[in-house]
Scaffold this motif. Structure first.
Motif, PDB file in Angstrom:
ATOM      1  N   ASP A 161     -59.015 -36.975 -20.600  1.00  8.60           N
ATOM      2  CA  ASP A 161     -58.765 -35.693 -19.007  1.00  8.60           C
ATOM      3  C   ASP A 161     -59.003 -37.033 -17.955  1.00  8.60           C
ATOM      4  N   ARG A 162     -59.220 -39.146 -19.432  1.00  4.06           N
ATOM      5  CA  ARG A 162     -59.233 -40.172 -18.111  1.00  4.06           C
ATOM      6  C   ARG A 162     -57.834 -40.485 -18.382  1.00  4.06           C
ATOM      7  N   PHE A 163     -56.847 -40.053 -18.937  1.00  3.25           N
ATOM      8  CA  PHE A 163     -55.407 -40.773 -18.890  1.00  3.25           C
ATOM      9  C   PHE A 163     -54.842 -39.715 -17.969  1.00  3.25           C
ATOM     10  N   LEU A 164     -54.187 -40.205 -16.431  1.00  9.08           N
ATOM     11  CA  LEU A 164     -53.768 -40.015 -15.468  1.00  9.08           C
ATOM     12  C   LEU A 164     -52.858 -38.988 -15.793  1.00  9.08           C
ATOM     13  N   MET A 165     -51.497 -39.495 -17.132  1.00  9.02           N
ATOM     14  CA  MET A 165     -50.250 -39.099 -17.218  1.00  9.02           C
ATOM     15  C   MET A 165     -50.076 -38.544 -19.089  1.00  9.02           C
ATOM     16  N   GLY A 166     -49.716 -37.924 -19.786  1.00  8.69           N
ATOM     17  CA  GLY A 166     -49.102 -37.417 -20.951  1.00  8.69           C
ATOM     18  C   GLY A 166     -47.906 -37.571 -21.414  1.00  8.69           C
ATOM     19  N   ILE A 167     -47.268 -38.756 -21.710  1.00  4.58           N
ATOM     20  CA  ILE A 167     -46.041 -38.454 -21.783  1.00  4.58           C
ATOM     21  C   ILE A 167     -45.138 -38.285 -23.158  1.00  4.58           C
ATOM     22  N   HIS A 168     -43.770 -37.826 -23.329  1.00  7.62           N
ATOM     23  CA  HIS A 168     -43.013 -38.178 -24.711  1.00  7.62           C
ATOM     24  C   HIS A 168     -41.522 -38.647 -24.978  1.00  7.62           C
ATOM     25  N   LEU A 169     -41.388 -39.678 -25.777  1.00  6.00           N
ATOM     26  CA  LEU A 169     -39.768 -40.277 -25.774  1.00  6.00           C
ATOM     27  C   LEU A 169     -39.567 -39.362 -26.495  1.00  6.00           C
ATOM     28  N   ASN A 170     -39.279 -38.713 -27.612  1.00  6.94           N
ATOM     29  CA  ASN A 170     -37.829 -37.509 -27.813  1.00  6.94           C
ATOM     30  C   ASN A 170     -36.887 -39.073 -28.736  1.00  6.94           C
ATOM     31  N   VAL A 171     -36.369 -38.371 -29.638  1.00  3.72           N
ATOM     32  CA  VAL A 171     -35.519 -38.519 -29.980  1.00  3.72           C
ATOM     33  C   VAL A 171     -33.847 -39.514 -29.039  1.00  3.72           C
ATOM     34  N   PRO A 172     -33.171 -40.386 -28.799  1.00  3.95           N
ATOM     35  CA  PRO A 172     -32.439 -40.389 -28.173  1.00  3.95           C
ATOM     36  C   PRO A 172     -31.018 -39.199 -27.718  1.00  3.95           C
ATOM     37  N   THR A 173     -30.376 -39.029 -27.764  1.00  2.65           N
ATOM     38  CA  THR A 173     -28.880 -38.654 -27.574  1.00  2.65           C
ATOM     39  C   THR A 173     -28.035 -39.022 -28.674  1.00  2.65           C
ATOM     40  N   ALA A 174     -27.334 -38.128 -28.390  1.00  3.86           N
ATOM     41  CA  ALA A 174     -26.314 -39.709 -29.730  1.00  3.86           C
ATOM     42  C   ALA A 174     -25.371 -40.648 -29.169  1.00  3.86           C
ATOM     43  N   HIS A 175     -25.164 -40.450 -27.079  1.00  3.69           N
ATOM     44  CA  HIS A 175     -24.445 -41.509 -27.017  1.00  3.69           C
ATOM     45  C   HIS A 175     -25.844 -43.060 -26.551  1.00  3.69           C
ATOM     46  N   ASP A 176     -27.343 -42.303 -26.676  1.00  7.39           N
ATOM     47  CA  ASP A 176     -27.393 -43.352 -26.526  1.00  7.39           C
ATOM     48  C   ASP A 176     -28.450 -44.247 -28.088  1.00  7.39           C
ATOM     49  N   GLU A 177     -28.123 -43.087 -28.963  1.00  6.19           N
ATOM     50  CA  GLU A 177     -28.512 -44.045 -29.973  1.00  6.19           C
ATOM     51  C   GLU A 177     -27.649 -44.850 -31.037  1.00  6.19           C
ATOM     52  N   LEU A 178     -25.812 -44.925 -30.243  1.00  4.88           N
ATOM     53  CA  LEU A 178     -24.940 -44.951 -30.792  1.00  4.88           C
ATOM     54  C   LEU A 178     -25.248 -46.750 -29.763  1.00  4.88           C
ATOM     55  N   ARG A 179     -25.412 -46.861 -28.491  1.00  3.49           N
ATOM     56  CA  ARG A 179     -26.373 -48.159 -27.890  1.00  3.49           C
ATOM     57  C   ARG A 179     -27.022 -48.532 -28.416  1.00  3.49           C
ATOM     58  N   LEU A 180     -28.155 -47.737 -29.198  1.00  3.18           N
ATOM     59  CA  LEU A 180     -28.787 -48.799 -29.688  1.00  3.18           C
ATOM     60  C   LEU A 180     -28.255 -49.504 -31.028  1.00  3.18           C
ATOM     61  N   LEU A 181     -27.462 -48.746 -31.243  1.00  3.22           N
ATOM     62  CA  LEU A 181     -26.768 -48.953 -33.386  1.00  3.22           C
ATOM     63  C   LEU A 181     -26.587 -50.515 -32.587  1.00  3.22           C
ATOM     64  N   LYS A 182     -25.675 -50.422 -31.237  1.00  3.39           N
ATOM     65  CA  LYS A 182     -24.827 -51.741 -30.712  1.00  3.39           C
ATOM     66  C   LYS A 182     -25.129 -52.496 -30.143  1.00  3.39           C
ATOM     67  N   SER A 183     -26.296 -52.373 -29.600  1.00  6.68           N
ATOM     68  CA  SER A 183     -27.350 -53.720 -29.397  1.00  6.68           C
ATOM     69  C   SER A 183     -28.214 -54.513 -30.096  1.00  6.68           C
ATOM     70  N   GLU A 184     -28.223 -55.730 -29.578  1.00  4.25           N
ATOM     71  CA  GLU A 184     -29.088 -56.694 -29.985  1.00  4.25           C
ATOM     72  C   GLU A 184     -30.164 -56.144 -31.287  1.00  4.25           C
ATOM     73  N   LYS A 185     -30.751 -56.816 -31.751  1.00  2.00           N
ATOM     74  CA  LYS A 185     -32.066 -56.622 -31.522  1.00  2.00           C
ATOM     75  C   LYS A 185     -32.930 -56.863 -30.350  1.00  2.00           C
TER      76      LYS A 185
END
Length: 304
Positions: A161-185
């Motif tokens: 109850d002391r946390f104002l919000m609770g969220i989750h990120l989920n696995v990225p979409t295929a498009h975003d994961e491809l961007r992640l693989l192409k990006s620098e560290k």
């Protein structure tokens, strides 16, 4: 949209790829002066996002890696004897930072988890009869693993109850994961980020967000949400603190969107994040399950 926060959210896509909505909610929680709980499987970018927020907001970041042998003193600090001075001195723990990342909090024992209860509510620490003020501002962002994973301990209701919000990120979409693989560290790029706003500017934005107007129908709408959970046998009842958190978050979100007043859509947008981690009555208190319950509540309560 508020230009400052628009820039922060657009800038985040180079580091927290494809998570603009999640970054917006995280900034909403900070703007509303609230703590944040992030639940998801390892490796989806929880820690990266927290580090990013600390960097762009110019905050000192303290990290606590929670394990089953972590002690409360590892978080809070401990008195040690100084032989030269001939007296005990207090060695501060990582809690004494503007932004504290409690990574995998539900891997810590209940005793260690409870070390955060006072600091999250009172923004000060009492230890061995001595009270220590925490830095201003002060936020806890905790991550937790799904409860079915081995070695996890559910967080108590009082802490959730002391946390104002609770969220989750989920696995990225295929498009975003491809961007992640192409990006620098990304980790090395994070080290080069300069603050985009400072703590003084953040405090000004927080003050303005708190002054956003909320009409009587909006307050009644929030009250109806609270009462709905309290009359349901399938949901945990929302506390008065939760009602205040809904209002604070709705004001902060309205401010980010560039409005000077709260509209029902502001409440509906932040509601799953604000109450999702609080209302699930099952033994597995997962953020995602609670978010679905919150969406059902939105569909059942009329706006007068």
């Amino acid at each position: 949209m508020n230009e400052t926060f628009k820039d922060l959210i657009l800038h985040s896509d180079d580091f927290v790829i494809g998570k603009a909505d999640i970054v917006t909610l995280a900034l909403t929680a900070i703007l509303a002066k609230g703590h944040l709980l992030i639940e998801d499987i390892p490796g989806v970018g929880k820690t990266t996002m927290v580090k990013y927020l600390g960097k762009i907001l110019g905050m000192n970041l303290g990290r606590i890696q929670c394990t089953n042998d972590l002690l409360p003193s590892d978080i809070l600090g401990v008195h040690i004897f100084d032989e030269q001075k001939g007296q005990f001195i207090f060695k501060k723990g990582p809690i004494f930072n503007n932004l504290v990342l409690a990574d995998e909090l539900n891997r810590a024992t209940p005793k260690t988890q409870s070390a955060l209860l006072q600091v999250m509510e009172e923004y000060e620490l009492t230890l061995d009869g001595e009270t220590f003020a925490l830095p201003v501002p002060f936020y806890v962002i905790a991550t937790q693993n799904p409860t079915e994973q081995v070695g996890t301990n559910p967080l108590p209701e009082g802490q959730i109850d002391r946390f104002l919000m609770g969220i989750h990120l989920n696995v990225p979409t295929a498009h975003d994961e491809l961007r992640l693989l192409k990006s620098e560290k990304i980790g090395s790029k994070l080290d080069t980020i300069a603050p985009l706003i400072n703590l003084e500017q953040l405090a000004i934005h927080q003050k303005k967000a708190a002054e956003i107007f909320s009409s009587e129908p909006i307050l009644k709408y929030i009250l109806d949400i609270l009462n709905y959970t309290r009359s349901s046998h399938n949901l945990r009842s929302l506390s008065p603190r939760a009602g205040l958190d809904i209002l604070r978050a709705a004001k902060a979100y309205a401010y980010i969107q560039g409005r000077d007043h709260v509209i029902p859509e502001d409440v509906q947008h932040i509601l799953p994040a604000v109450i999702g981690h609080r209302i699930n009555k099952g033994s597995r208190n997962e953020v995602g399950v609670g978010e679905q319950l919150a969406l059902e509540i939105i569909g059942k309560i009329e706006i007068v």
